[in-house]
Design an enzyme around this catalytic site. Structure first.
Site, PDB file in Angstrom:
ATOM      1  N   GLY A   7       0.803  -1.216   0.000  1.00 29.96           N
ATOM      2  CA  GLY A   7       0.000   0.000   0.000  1.00 29.96           C
ATOM      3  C   GLY A   7       0.838   1.268   0.000  1.00 29.96           C
ATOM      4  N   GLN A  36      -7.730  -0.080   3.108  1.00 29.50           N
ATOM      5  CA  GLN A  36      -8.648  -0.655   4.094  1.00 29.50           C
ATOM      6  C   GLN A  36      -9.953  -1.135   3.448  1.00 29.50           C
ATOM      7  OE1 GLN A  36      -8.320  -1.334   7.374  1.00 29.50           O
ATOM      8  NE2 GLN A  36      -6.224  -0.589   7.407  1.00 29.50           N
ATOM      9  N   SER A  74      -3.468  -3.330  -0.767  1.00 31.86           N
ATOM     10  CA  SER A  74      -2.371  -4.091  -0.163  1.00 31.86           C
ATOM     11  C   SER A  74      -2.874  -5.457   0.295  1.00 31.86           C
ATOM     12  CB  SER A  74      -1.823  -3.302   1.029  1.00 31.86           C
ATOM     13  OG  SER A  74      -0.786  -4.032   1.642  1.00 31.86           O
ATOM     14  N   ALA A  75      -2.157  -6.520  -0.120  1.00 36.28           N
ATOM     15  CA  ALA A  75      -2.644  -7.885   0.102  1.00 36.28           C
ATOM     16  C   ALA A  75      -2.785  -8.251   1.583  1.00 36.28           C
ATOM     17  CB  ALA A  75      -1.712  -8.878  -0.597  1.00 36.28           C
ATOM     18  N   HIS A  76      -1.845  -7.768   2.417  1.00 34.26           N
ATOM     19  CA  HIS A  76      -1.875  -8.243   3.808  1.00 34.26           C
ATOM     20  C   HIS A  76      -3.035  -7.667   4.623  1.00 34.26           C
ATOM     21  CE1 HIS A  76      -0.142  -4.851   6.277  1.00 34.26           C
ATOM     22  NE2 HIS A  76       0.252  -4.446   5.092  1.00 34.26           N
ATOM     23  N   THR A  90      12.187  -8.066 -11.180  1.00 36.49           N
ATOM     24  CA  THR A  90      11.595  -9.397 -11.330  1.00 36.49           C
ATOM     25  C   THR A  90      10.373  -9.511 -10.423  1.00 36.49           C
ATOM     26  OG1 THR A  90      13.757 -10.291 -11.851  1.00 36.49           O
ATOM     27  CG2 THR A  90      12.076 -11.871 -11.144  1.00 36.49           C
ATOM     28  N   CYS A 140       1.190   2.586  12.776  1.00 35.77           N
ATOM     29  CA  CYS A 140       2.325   3.458  12.500  1.00 35.77           C
ATOM     30  C   CYS A 140       2.500   4.503  13.582  1.00 35.77           C
ATOM     31  CB  CYS A 140       2.125   4.158  11.160  1.00 35.77           C
ATOM     32  SG  CYS A 140       1.499   3.053   9.915  1.00 35.77           S
TER      33      CYS A 140
HETATM   34  C1  LIG Z   1      -1.928  -0.308   5.914  1.00 32.23           C
HETATM   35  C2  LIG Z   1      -2.263   0.898   5.135  1.00 32.23           C
HETATM   36  C3  LIG Z   1      -1.366   1.445   4.207  1.00 32.23           C
HETATM   37  C4  LIG Z   1       0.022   0.889   4.008  1.00 32.23           C
HETATM   38  O1  LIG Z   1       0.008  -0.372   3.393  1.00 32.23           O
HETATM   39  P1  LIG Z   1       1.309  -1.301   3.474  1.00 32.23           P
HETATM   40  O2  LIG Z   1       1.000  -2.442   2.564  1.00 32.23           O
HETATM   41  O3  LIG Z   1       1.450  -1.727   4.890  1.00 32.23           O
HETATM   42  O4  LIG Z   1       2.444  -0.496   2.987  1.00 32.23           O
HETATM   43  C5  LIG Z   1      -1.762   2.549   3.477  1.00 32.23           C
HETATM   44  N1  LIG Z   1      -2.990   3.084   3.640  1.00 32.23           N
HETATM   45  C6  LIG Z   1      -3.879   2.585   4.516  1.00 32.23           C
HETATM   46  C7  LIG Z   1      -5.221   3.207   4.633  1.00 32.23           C
HETATM   47  C8  LIG Z   1      -3.547   1.476   5.297  1.00 32.23           C
HETATM   48  O5  LIG Z   1      -4.426   1.011   6.167  1.00 32.23           O
END
Ligand SMILES: *Cc1c(COP(=O)(O)O)cnc(C)c1O
Length: 390
Positions: A77, A185, A205-207, A243, A331
């Protein structure tokens, strides 16, 4: 305490990160050990990777109503947000250097904006109301002839408030301005159609949706002129060299598929759990205030301020009871600065410092949430009791 000793914890920090789903891990494994070829090579082994990348692009594009050639894989993200803002700013300097964003964005957007200000950008930071929603009239008024980008998040990571994305997109489109949304989110939890919402750029973001860490994507619509992020090889149509992280991308696609198989049902389940926890906390703990909008919020987000208390203290005591929660965002936790999101919503520094976020998953149970609310009541009584001397 016993639960923690047994290694059993209650995980309520899914906005920070989620557990990688077992079927996602399963889907990734062959791409480490069996199909490890470089997608750029011409022999058979490489073409397996190439096929996997194309399949992943198709899956993800399908969840957004996008074309496959509009999906660009990234390392998450933060990278997607950085790329969207920096590369639009660079590419559109002939039109102007004005960007509109909001005061409640993730630091991946806000700190990028601060950087761009040093590079000559002019940034307008929109206010939000007491529930964390941006003011569309103020947005409309902030638009100038040299505005090149509007960047407003789809849903907030701290208080879960869902923004009027479709309305913002319509305003941007009417003025011929690009619209970027940080959907980190929202993606995997809410339904988003990039065409219907006039979204030109979207970060995910995948996680955050049961995929692996360190992989994400940026949707870049055809209209968005944008500069490459990483210079090198021809990967990602020459816009993001290096890659490809094939196992990660395959995992992200598997997670996207899982998330969008039955999205309404999952959201309904989560909403039920969310509203149950909100109700139990309001019932058992005196002097609490729900932060954010009561209904227009992510199905899994609960955020409360506890009057006269520090969020950090509550978190430490919850941790001792085996409960994982968070103060605002991952964060800012550890820092004593009150949340910029809560301050923008008009909370005092004390109220902002006294906030705790619980972000649930469909795997949580009513019994767990009962335990959490009861533990909170005990913690609050103990700490408030200590402070009162007569
Ligand atoms: C977690 C988050 C990010 C950052 O994503 P990462 O994959 O951890 O770098 C950015 N924006 C929002 C709203 C998030 O919740």
């Amino acid at each position: 305490m016993d639960r923690k000793d047994n290694g059993e914890m209650i995980y309520l920090d899914n906005a920070a990160t989620t557990r990688t789903a077992p079927e996602v891990v399963e889907a990734m494994l062959p791409y480490f050990t069996e199909y490890y070829g470089n997608a750029g090579s011409i022999y058979g082994l490489g073409s397996e990777s190439k096929k996997a990348l194309l399949g992943a692009r198709e899956t993800i594009a399908g969840t957004l109503g996008a074309e496959t050639n509009e999906i660009y894989f990234t390392a998450g993200g933060s990278e997607s947000d950085n790329w969207a803002l920096k590369a639009v700013f660079e590419a559109w300097q002939d039109k102007g250097r004005h960007i509109i964003t909001s005061k409640i964005e993730h630091h991946a957007v806000l700190h990028t904006c601060e950087y761009l200000e040093k590079m000559g950008a002019q940034i307008t930071y929109l206010d939000v109301d007491a529930e964390g929603i941006v003011d569309l009239l103020q947005l409309e008024r902030a638009i100038r002839p040299d505005t090149v980008l509007i960047s407003v998040m789809a849903a907030n990571n701290e208080v879960g408030t869902i923004q009027p994305v479709k309305e913002i997109g319509a305003i941007a489109a009417a003025h011929g301005i690009l619209f970027h949304t940080d959907a980190v989110q929202a993606y995997g939890h809410l339904l988003i159609d990039v065409k219907e919402c006039h979204i030109d750029l979207l970060s995910a973001s995948a996680h955050k949706f049961n995929g692996p860490k360190g992989v994400g994507f940026l949707y870049i619509g055809q209209k968005a002129r944008i500069r490459p992020l990483i210079h090198g090889g021809q990967q990602e149509r020459g816009r993001r060299a290096g890659t490809e992280n094939v196992p990660g991308i395959v995992g992200m696609a598997a997670a996207a598929k899982r998330a969008y198989e039955n999205p309404e049902e999952r959201a309904k389940k989560e909403r039920l759990l969310r509203d149950y926890l909100i109700g139990r906390i309001e019932e058992l703990v005196p002097d609490v205030t729900l932060n954010g909008h009561r209904t227009r919020r992510l199905p899994n987000n609960v955020n409360f301020s506890f009057a006269g208390m520090e969020g950090e203290t509550i978190l430490i005591m919850l941790d001792m009871a085996g409960i994982c929660a968070s103060a605002g965002s991952a964060c800012t936790s550890g820092a004593t600065d009150p949340s910029h999101v809560l301050l923008a919503m008009g909370l005092s520094k004390e109220q902002a410092r006294g906030s705790v976020r619980f972000s649930l998953s469909e795997e949580n149970t009513i019994a767990e949430l009962d335990l959490v609310a009861e533990e909170l009541a005990r913690i609050v009584e103990r700490v408030r009791g200590l402070m009162k001397i007569c």
